[in-house]
Design a protein around this motif. Structure first.
Motif, PDB file in Angstrom:
ATOM      1  N   ASN A  36      -3.167  15.554  46.460  1.00 43.68           N
ATOM      2  CA  ASN A  36      -3.445  15.606  44.876  1.00 43.68           C
ATOM      3  C   ASN A  36      -1.879  15.790  44.282  1.00 43.68           C
ATOM      4  N   PRO A  37      -1.628  14.516  43.928  1.00 45.88           N
ATOM      5  CA  PRO A  37      -0.475  14.363  42.945  1.00 45.88           C
ATOM      6  C   PRO A  37      -0.020  15.232  41.984  1.00 45.88           C
ATOM      7  N   MET A  38      -1.238  15.485  41.225  1.00 52.02           N
ATOM      8  CA  MET A  38      -1.216  16.280  40.098  1.00 52.02           C
ATOM      9  C   MET A  38      -0.656  17.874  40.348  1.00 52.02           C
ATOM     10  N   MET A  39      -1.200  18.456  41.363  1.00 50.00           N
ATOM     11  CA  MET A  39      -0.617  19.691  41.721  1.00 50.00           C
ATOM     12  C   MET A  39       0.663  19.774  42.311  1.00 50.00           C
ATOM     13  N   ALA A  40       1.252  18.584  43.051  1.00 49.47           N
ATOM     14  CA  ALA A  40       2.502  18.693  43.288  1.00 49.47           C
ATOM     15  C   ALA A  40       3.488  18.468  42.076  1.00 49.47           C
ATOM     16  N   GLY A  41       2.931  17.532  41.188  1.00 54.12           N
ATOM     17  CA  GLY A  41       3.763  17.440  39.951  1.00 54.12           C
ATOM     18  C   GLY A  41       3.924  18.566  39.159  1.00 54.12           C
ATOM     19  N   ILE A  42       2.553  19.490  39.097  1.00 53.86           N
ATOM     20  CA  ILE A  42       2.783  20.619  38.316  1.00 53.86           C
ATOM     21  C   ILE A  42       3.886  21.786  38.818  1.00 53.86           C
ATOM     22  N   MET A  43       3.463  21.818  39.999  1.00 51.48           N
ATOM     23  CA  MET A  43       4.248  22.764  40.862  1.00 51.48           C
ATOM     24  C   MET A  43       5.687  22.406  40.758  1.00 51.48           C
ATOM     25  N   GLY A  44       6.281  21.161  40.810  1.00 52.11           N
ATOM     26  CA  GLY A  44       7.620  20.717  40.780  1.00 52.11           C
ATOM     27  C   GLY A  44       8.050  21.019  39.283  1.00 52.11           C
ATOM     28  N   SER A  45       7.162  20.631  38.128  1.00 49.06           N
ATOM     29  CA  SER A  45       7.464  21.062  36.769  1.00 49.06           C
ATOM     30  C   SER A  45       8.002  22.636  36.603  1.00 49.06           C
ATOM     31  N   PHE A  46       7.018  23.352  36.993  1.00 54.85           N
ATOM     32  CA  PHE A  46       7.269  24.878  37.190  1.00 54.85           C
ATOM     33  C   PHE A  46       8.385  25.501  37.847  1.00 54.85           C
ATOM     34  N   GLN A  47       8.551  24.833  38.893  1.00 50.82           N
ATOM     35  CA  GLN A  47       9.805  25.318  39.785  1.00 50.82           C
ATOM     36  C   GLN A  47      10.969  25.087  39.160  1.00 50.82           C
ATOM     37  N   ILE A  48      11.239  24.032  38.265  1.00 48.46           N
ATOM     38  CA  ILE A  48      12.302  23.812  37.431  1.00 48.46           C
ATOM     39  C   ILE A  48      12.556  24.974  36.370  1.00 48.46           C
ATOM     40  N   MET A  49      11.326  25.592  36.021  1.00 48.23           N
ATOM     41  CA  MET A  49      11.591  26.622  35.361  1.00 48.23           C
ATOM     42  C   MET A  49      12.042  27.879  36.101  1.00 48.23           C
ATOM     43  N   TRP A  50      11.550  28.039  37.457  1.00 46.16           N
ATOM     44  CA  TRP A  50      12.262  28.876  38.171  1.00 46.16           C
ATOM     45  C   TRP A  50      13.617  28.737  38.555  1.00 46.16           C
ATOM     46  N   VAL A  51      14.122  27.551  38.701  1.00 47.90           N
ATOM     47  CA  VAL A  51      15.532  27.320  38.783  1.00 47.90           C
ATOM     48  C   VAL A  51      16.239  27.752  37.424  1.00 47.90           C
ATOM     49  N   HIS A  52      15.805  27.511  36.120  1.00 49.51           N
ATOM     50  CA  HIS A  52      16.607  28.010  35.200  1.00 49.51           C
ATOM     51  C   HIS A  52      16.406  29.536  35.073  1.00 49.51           C
ATOM     52  N   TYR A  53      15.259  29.931  35.367  1.00 47.05           N
ATOM     53  CA  TYR A  53      15.258  31.557  35.568  1.00 47.05           C
ATOM     54  C   TYR A  53      16.205  32.146  36.681  1.00 47.05           C
ATOM     55  N   GLY A  54      16.408  31.496  37.703  1.00 44.44           N
ATOM     56  CA  GLY A  54      17.569  31.853  38.797  1.00 44.44           C
ATOM     57  C   GLY A  54      18.815  31.893  38.337  1.00 44.44           C
ATOM     58  N   ILE A  55      19.186  31.026  37.232  1.00 46.13           N
ATOM     59  CA  ILE A  55      20.376  30.781  36.510  1.00 46.13           C
ATOM     60  C   ILE A  55      20.538  32.052  35.877  1.00 46.13           C
ATOM     61  N   LEU A  56      19.686  32.127  35.038  1.00 44.59           N
ATOM     62  CA  LEU A  56      19.658  33.213  34.118  1.00 44.59           C
ATOM     63  C   LEU A  56      19.706  34.558  34.712  1.00 44.59           C
ATOM     64  N   ILE A  57      19.147  34.956  35.684  1.00 46.16           N
ATOM     65  CA  ILE A  57      19.306  36.194  36.438  1.00 46.16           C
ATOM     66  C   ILE A  57      20.536  36.339  37.409  1.00 46.16           C
ATOM     67  N   ASP A  58      20.994  35.023  37.614  1.00 51.46           N
ATOM     68  CA  ASP A  58      22.165  34.856  38.605  1.00 51.46           C
ATOM     69  C   ASP A  58      21.772  35.160  40.212  1.00 51.46           C
ATOM     70  N   SER A  59      20.712  34.624  40.510  1.00 47.56           N
ATOM     71  CA  SER A  59      20.087  34.851  42.062  1.00 47.56           C
ATOM     72  C   SER A  59      20.094  33.515  42.563  1.00 47.56           C
ATOM     73  N   MET A  60      21.301  33.514  43.431  1.00 49.16           N
ATOM     74  CA  MET A  60      21.224  32.347  44.439  1.00 49.16           C
ATOM     75  C   MET A  60      20.002  31.768  45.112  1.00 49.16           C
ATOM     76  N   PRO A  61      19.415  32.760  45.638  1.00 49.35           N
ATOM     77  CA  PRO A  61      18.174  32.241  46.573  1.00 49.35           C
ATOM     78  C   PRO A  61      17.202  31.596  45.752  1.00 49.35           C
ATOM     79  N   VAL A  62      16.993  32.305  44.347  1.00 55.59           N
ATOM     80  CA  VAL A  62      15.910  31.538  43.692  1.00 55.59           C
ATOM     81  C   VAL A  62      16.234  30.022  42.978  1.00 55.59           C
ATOM     82  N   VAL A  63      17.574  29.916  42.851  1.00 61.76           N
ATOM     83  CA  VAL A  63      17.938  28.661  42.589  1.00 61.76           C
ATOM     84  C   VAL A  63      17.985  27.603  43.519  1.00 61.76           C
TER      85      VAL A  63
END
Length: 86
Positions: A36-63
């Protein structure tokens, strides 16, 4: 490296490579059937938000793990559109 960072890297490894195993299976069988490409696309999009969050909290594992997961999920979408569904 502190204890909580080690836990973060181990957890990130598990969740990231759970998705990567699907990508490897699709590439091995050379078919995108059942994917299901929609699932992979949605997951990838929200993981971009997790990357941003990891940068905000200075968490290397999250990034780190979420960057890898973004690439994996968008590769899955690319594979879906370039491999036949047999």
């Amino acid at each position: 490296m502190e204890g909580h960072e080690i836990v973060g890297f181990v957890a990130g490894f598990g969740t990231t490579f759970a998705a990567a195993s699907d990508l490897f299976a699709i590439l091995k069988r050379r078919s995108s059937q059942g994917m299901n490409p929609m699932m992979a696309g949605i997951m990838g999009s929200f993981q971009i938000m997790w990357v941003h969050y990891g940068i905000l909290i200075d968490s290397m594992p999250v990034v780190v793990w979420n960057i890898i997961a973004v690439v994996t999920n968008f590769l899955m979408v690319g594979v879906f559109f370039n491999l036949p569904a047999l």
